[in-house]
Every structure is written in C-alpha cells, then in structure tokens.
Scaffold this active site. Structure first.
Site, PDB file in Angstrom:
ATOM      1  N   SER A 119       0.846  -1.197   0.000  1.00 41.64           N
ATOM      2  CA  SER A 119       0.000   0.000   0.000  1.00 41.64           C
ATOM      3  C   SER A 119       0.879   1.242   0.000  1.00 41.64           C
ATOM      4  CB  SER A 119      -0.896   0.005   1.249  1.00 41.64           C
ATOM      5  OG  SER A 119      -1.536   1.255   1.426  1.00 41.64           O
ATOM      6  N   TYR A 167      -3.004  -0.495  10.519  1.00 41.42           N
ATOM      7  CA  TYR A 167      -3.054  -0.857   9.098  1.00 41.42           C
ATOM      8  C   TYR A 167      -1.812  -0.347   8.375  1.00 41.42           C
ATOM      9  CZ  TYR A 167      -4.366  -0.741   4.171  1.00 41.42           C
ATOM     10  OH  TYR A 167      -4.371  -0.898   2.809  1.00 41.42           O
TER      11      TYR A 167
END
Length: 254
Positions: free
Chosen positions: A138, A151
């Site tokens: 990500s 996260y």
C-alpha cells in the site's frame, strides 16, 4: 513476464482490486489462474472462466492466517496438479484498526507465511526452478494514514519484507516486487474503523480526495506483472503506474 500460458496463484483474487486484476490477467491468457480466497464466489469464478474459456480458473478456500504447515499442504496440492507455478500474488488485506491482531496476521504475517511456504517448491537451493512473487502492499507503506496506524504499519512491514526478500534472488532464484495501490474505490475504504476511534469520519474524509477505480488499478497491476522488475516498488495511484525510487538513509553494509 509473459502472462500468456503461465501458471499463476492469486491469494485474495476475488476481492475489489483482486477481482478486477483477475479479469485483466485472464484476458492476457494464462494457462491456469488458481484463486485462493477465504470466501467462495462462484459467480465471479464463472465470469472469469467465461471471459476466456482457454484459461483454467480454479478455486481453493484459503485463510492466510492458518499455520504455515497448512499453507504448505495446500500449495503441494496445487503443485502436484500443475507441476509448475510462475507467479504468486499475495493480495490478502483488511482495513480495521479495531482488529489489531487480525490486521497484522492478514496484512503482514499472511504475506510472509505464504511466501515462505512456496519456497519449498521454488527455492533453487532445494532444486527448485525459482519464481516470482508480487506482494500487494500500500502507499501507506510510504507515508501512513495516521488515523489507522496499525493498518499503515502492517503494510509498511509487508513492503519492508518484500524489499529484503527481493535481494535474496541470487541465493533463492525467486524474485519479488511490491504493488502499492493508492486510495481505490472498494468496499474496504467505504467504511472502516480508526484506531481507538480517533477519527470516526476517516473513510469519508479519504473519499473526499481523488481516487481511482479497481479497473484502473487492475490494468496497471497487469502492466507491472508484464514489466517483471525484481525489487520494483510500484505505486498504483490515480490511474497511473509509477516506479518509486526508495531513498536510502542507512545500509547494513553486509
């Protein structure tokens, strides 16, 4: 890497980004696309099979949080059937900072374990032929979304693992690169929990900024697969595919 006539394993290839990427992969004509996912989606599998009848699309239920030995058993079943696998895509991910242990287990440990498991079949030190790993990380591995630090940290860890792993290619025969999507319109980002409730509107605030579609992301993912650059850090954001040059601030010197 030429996708045509290849054998590909795609972990979490039936989700938002995963499914559109699977569609683009199937269009490119691999021999086999093996989908490993926690939830069965017969309609999606039927769609993929119909999209290119020359491609054999197979599904196996799989949760990336299972013990390493269970992953090895599943991969043995796949290798016994296909004999060779060219590409492993690790795409499992969750976005919910209320679930700390599961976020780390899925986003980081699952990626490490699946990669570790396939080395039994690929590692040239064991007589394997080598292979390619594409890990979906990500852009939060570059700069965090600070309202979801768990996260963001899990994705940064997956990115760090990938950048280390790719340097072992000369020893193992296995190359690797990371796929780092920006904010993409998926179910994942429409509603999720910030850490300790620090920003209840975090999903809404993110979606106020420019995003990209899962189709755009999937199309650029296939371009990255075809480029097949060991160690590449690909940013897939706003419908673009860009290679990131990592700034080195320290080196172990070994």
């Amino acid at each position: 890497m030429v996708i045509a006539n290849s054998n590909i394993i795609f972990v979490a290839g039936l989700g938002g980004i995963g499914l559109d990427t699977s569609r683009e992969i199937v269009k490119s004509g691999p021999k086999n696309l093996v989908l490993l996912d926690r939830i069965d989606n017969p309609a999606a599998i039927a769609e993929l099979s119909a999209l290119n009848p020359k491609v054999t699309v197979t599904f196996y239920p799989y949760d990336v949080t299972v013990p390493l030995d269970e992953t090895k058993k599943l991969l043995k079943t796949i290798f016994d059937k296909l004999k060779t696998v060219d590409l492993l895509i690790n795409g499992a991910g969750i976005l919910d900072d209320n679930q700390i242990e599961r976020t780390i287990a899925v986003n980081f440990t699952g990626t490490v374990n699946t990669t570790t498991a396939i080395m039994d079949f690929w590692d040239k030190r064991k007589g394997g032929p080598g292979g390619v790993v594409a890990n979906i990380c990500s852009v939060t591995g570059f700069n965090s979304i600070y309202q979801v630090p768990v996260y963001s940290a899990s994705k940064a860890a997956a990115l760090s693992f990938t950048t280390s792993f790719r340097k072992l290619a000369g020893i193992t025969g296995v190359t690797a690169y990371s796929i780092n999507p920006g904010i993409t319109k998926t179910v994942l980002v429409h509603k999720f929990n910030s850490w300790l409730g620090v920003e209840p509107r975090v999903a809404e605030l993110l979606l106020e900024h420019p995003t990209q579609t899962t189709l755009q992301c999937g199309q650029n993912f296939v371009k990255a697969i075809e480029a097949n650059q060991n160690g590449a850090i690909w940013k897939l954001d706003l419908g673009r595919l860009d290679a990131i040059e990592w700034t080195k601030h320290w080196d172990s010197g070994i």
